[in-house]
Design a protein around this motif. Structure first.
Motif, PDB file in Angstrom:
ATOM      1  N   ILE A   1       0.829  -1.203   0.000  1.00 40.20           N
ATOM      2  CA  ILE A   1       0.000   0.000   0.000  1.00 40.20           C
ATOM      3  C   ILE A   1       0.863   1.252   0.000  1.00 40.20           C
ATOM      4  O   ILE A   1       0.611   2.207  -0.745  1.00 40.20           O
ATOM      5  CB  ILE A   1      -0.953  -0.020   1.212  1.00 40.20           C
ATOM      6  CG1 ILE A   1      -1.985  -1.144   1.054  1.00 40.20           C
ATOM      7  CG2 ILE A   1      -1.647   1.329   1.391  1.00 40.20           C
ATOM      8  CD1 ILE A   1      -2.725  -1.486   2.330  1.00 40.20           C
ATOM      9  N   LEU A   2       1.917   1.250   0.814  1.00 36.95           N
ATOM     10  CA  LEU A   2       2.791   2.418   0.877  1.00 36.95           C
ATOM     11  C   LEU A   2       3.579   2.602  -0.419  1.00 36.95           C
ATOM     12  O   LEU A   2       3.817   3.731  -0.856  1.00 36.95           O
ATOM     13  CB  LEU A   2       3.732   2.296   2.077  1.00 36.95           C
ATOM     14  CG  LEU A   2       3.048   2.322   3.453  1.00 36.95           C
ATOM     15  CD1 LEU A   2       4.088   2.187   4.561  1.00 36.95           C
ATOM     16  CD2 LEU A   2       2.233   3.593   3.644  1.00 36.95           C
ATOM     17  N   ALA A   3       3.983   1.499  -1.046  1.00 31.25           N
ATOM     18  CA  ALA A   3       4.690   1.607  -2.326  1.00 31.25           C
ATOM     19  C   ALA A   3       3.779   2.201  -3.395  1.00 31.25           C
ATOM     20  O   ALA A   3       4.203   3.048  -4.202  1.00 31.25           O
ATOM     21  CB  ALA A   3       5.196   0.232  -2.761  1.00 31.25           C
ATOM     22  N   PHE A   4       2.522   1.774  -3.409  1.00 33.25           N
ATOM     23  CA  PHE A   4       1.561   2.343  -4.355  1.00 33.25           C
ATOM     24  C   PHE A   4       1.399   3.844  -4.119  1.00 33.25           C
ATOM     25  O   PHE A   4       1.447   4.651  -5.057  1.00 33.25           O
ATOM     26  CB  PHE A   4       0.212   1.635  -4.222  1.00 33.25           C
ATOM     27  CG  PHE A   4      -0.907   2.372  -4.903  1.00 33.25           C
ATOM     28  CD1 PHE A   4      -1.096   2.251  -6.272  1.00 33.25           C
ATOM     29  CD2 PHE A   4      -1.745   3.203  -4.183  1.00 33.25           C
ATOM     30  CE1 PHE A   4      -2.116   2.959  -6.903  1.00 33.25           C
ATOM     31  CE2 PHE A   4      -2.763   3.907  -4.805  1.00 33.25           C
ATOM     32  CZ  PHE A   4      -2.946   3.786  -6.166  1.00 33.25           C
ATOM     33  N   CYS A   5       1.189   4.219  -2.857  1.00 33.29           N
ATOM     34  CA  CYS A   5       1.018   5.642  -2.535  1.00 33.29           C
ATOM     35  C   CYS A   5       2.244   6.446  -2.934  1.00 33.29           C
ATOM     36  O   CYS A   5       2.123   7.543  -3.509  1.00 33.29           O
ATOM     37  CB  CYS A   5       0.755   5.811  -1.037  1.00 33.29           C
ATOM     38  SG  CYS A   5      -0.873   5.243  -0.480  1.00 33.29           S
ATOM     39  N   ASN A   6       3.413   5.923  -2.641  1.00 33.76           N
ATOM     40  CA  ASN A   6       4.641   6.639  -2.961  1.00 33.76           C
ATOM     41  C   ASN A   6       4.756   6.862  -4.466  1.00 33.76           C
ATOM     42  O   ASN A   6       5.122   7.954  -4.928  1.00 33.76           O
ATOM     43  CB  ASN A   6       5.851   5.857  -2.434  1.00 33.76           C
ATOM     44  CG  ASN A   6       7.115   6.688  -2.400  1.00 33.76           C
ATOM     45  OD1 ASN A   6       7.089   7.909  -2.564  1.00 33.76           O
ATOM     46  ND2 ASN A   6       8.243   6.031  -2.167  1.00 33.76           N
ATOM     47  N   GLY A   7       4.418   5.840  -5.240  1.00 30.48           N
ATOM     48  CA  GLY A   7       4.488   5.981  -6.683  1.00 30.48           C
ATOM     49  C   GLY A   7       3.519   7.016  -7.213  1.00 30.48           C
ATOM     50  O   GLY A   7       3.884   7.884  -8.019  1.00 30.48           O
ATOM     51  N   LEU A   8       2.274   6.950  -6.748  1.00 33.76           N
ATOM     52  CA  LEU A   8       1.266   7.888  -7.232  1.00 33.76           C
ATOM     53  C   LEU A   8       1.552   9.309  -6.765  1.00 33.76           C
ATOM     54  O   LEU A   8       1.567  10.255  -7.567  1.00 33.76           O
ATOM     55  CB  LEU A   8      -0.121   7.452  -6.760  1.00 33.76           C
ATOM     56  CG  LEU A   8      -1.274   8.408  -7.090  1.00 33.76           C
ATOM     57  CD1 LEU A   8      -1.426   8.576  -8.601  1.00 33.76           C
ATOM     58  CD2 LEU A   8      -2.576   7.917  -6.462  1.00 33.76           C
ATOM     59  N   PHE A   9       1.781   9.469  -5.466  1.00 36.90           N
ATOM     60  CA  PHE A   9       1.941  10.820  -4.927  1.00 36.90           C
ATOM     61  C   PHE A   9       3.228  11.470  -5.419  1.00 36.90           C
ATOM     62  O   PHE A   9       3.268  12.679  -5.659  1.00 36.90           O
ATOM     63  CB  PHE A   9       1.870  10.793  -3.409  1.00 36.90           C
ATOM     64  CG  PHE A   9       0.552  10.272  -2.860  1.00 36.90           C
ATOM     65  CD1 PHE A   9      -0.612  10.377  -3.595  1.00 36.90           C
ATOM     66  CD2 PHE A   9       0.496   9.659  -1.614  1.00 36.90           C
ATOM     67  CE1 PHE A   9      -1.826   9.900  -3.107  1.00 36.90           C
ATOM     68  CE2 PHE A   9      -0.707   9.183  -1.119  1.00 36.90           C
ATOM     69  CZ  PHE A   9      -1.874   9.298  -1.864  1.00 36.90           C
ATOM     70  N   SER A  10       4.283  10.679  -5.590  1.00 36.89           N
ATOM     71  CA  SER A  10       5.527  11.240  -6.116  1.00 36.89           C
ATOM     72  C   SER A  10       5.360  11.674  -7.570  1.00 36.89           C
ATOM     73  O   SER A  10       5.950  12.666  -8.006  1.00 36.89           O
ATOM     74  CB  SER A  10       6.671  10.227  -5.994  1.00 36.89           C
ATOM     75  OG  SER A  10       7.007  10.008  -4.628  1.00 36.89           O
ATOM     76  N   SER A  11       4.518  10.944  -8.330  1.00 35.42           N
ATOM     77  CA  SER A  11       4.282  11.347  -9.721  1.00 35.42           C
ATOM     78  C   SER A  11       3.484  12.649  -9.785  1.00 35.42           C
ATOM     79  O   SER A  11       3.615  13.421 -10.739  1.00 35.42           O
ATOM     80  CB  SER A  11       3.536  10.237 -10.476  1.00 35.42           C
ATOM     81  OG  SER A  11       2.171  10.161 -10.099  1.00 35.42           O
TER      82      SER A  11
END
Length: 240
Positions: A118-128
């Motif tokens: 879940i955190l990896a998904f969030c990091n990818g989306l929010f960083s983009s």
């Protein structure tokens, strides 16, 4: 996980400042970022949340645990030492300007596959969505809201609000014998922008916190006299 700039979630977040995602879409998106192999154990950990003593002092009740992580735009993620949760009074008029210490998320859950995915998904989306941000302060909250025939549960006792962060994920983990609990999105001056009821595990709301306010309507039991709860995971990302 790297999410293309033209992905539908990115488009919706950039256009509207929020996005509601149904479970049939959200679960595969999460699984594209990692495995959810321990999901059953992850969900069961909500049965071991402690009461929120700060909210109890205000005459309300909910259960929760909390953890803090650091993340960077390249995908690195690390659990930080246990620390208090703090919100300024301007963001939380009910419990702002105080350090609130909650029981930590259990170590096996904090280091488990589901939460890390879940955190990896969030990091990818929010960083983009915020490519200028190199480092993130990440907070993770497990919430259980309980309801009874004589006491409705309040998922957001502070009312419609912002969290004082950059991005928020609200992910439904479980819902039992619950009516209502509708997530609402508003402009800063109170104009309704959208609403969505998290009904199935993996239903989610994604929020660009500086742009919109969010809240959740009170929950009541469908069947009086039976246990009723709403379990959600809330993840916030704030630029360091």
């Amino acid at each position: 996980m790297s999410i293309p700039p033209n992905a539908p979630l990115s488009d919706a977040m950039q256009r509207d400042g929020f996005c509601f995602v149904t479970a049939d879409i959200m679960q595969p998106l999460l699984q594209s970022a990692g495995t959810l192999s321990d999901w059953t154990r992850f969900a069961e950990s909500w049965n071991r949340l402690g009461p929120d003593p700060y909210l109890a002092a205000k005459g309300r009740f909910r259960r929760r645990r909390h953890a803090t992580f650091s993340a960077d735009a390249h995908g690195a993620l690390a659990l930080a030492p246990h620390q208090p949760h703090f919100q300024a009074l301007q963001y939380n008029t009910l419990q702002g300007d105080i350090e609130r210490w909650f029981e930590p998320i259990e170590a096996s859950i904090a280091d488990g596959d589901s939460l890390r995915t879940i955190l990896a998904f969030c990091n990818g989306l929010f960083s983009s969505l915020a490519p200028a941000v190199a480092q993130w302060h990440v907070e993770v909250h497990q919430f259980r809201i309980e309801a009874s025939a004589d006491a409705a549960g309040e998922p957001t006792p502070e009312g419609s609000h912002r969290d004082g962060v950059d991005f928020v994920l609200v992910l439904l983990v479980d819902r039992h014998n619950i009516a209502s609990g509708t997530t609402t999105i508003h402009t800063p001056d109170g104009k309704p922008l959208g609403d969505f009821t998290l009904t199935h595990p993996f239903d989610a709301a994604l929020i660009h916190d500086p742009r919109v306010f969010h809240g959740v309507t009170a929950v009541t039991p469908l069947v009086a006299g039976e246990a009723a709860h709403r379990d959600v995971l809330v993840v916030t990302f704030r630029a360091r």
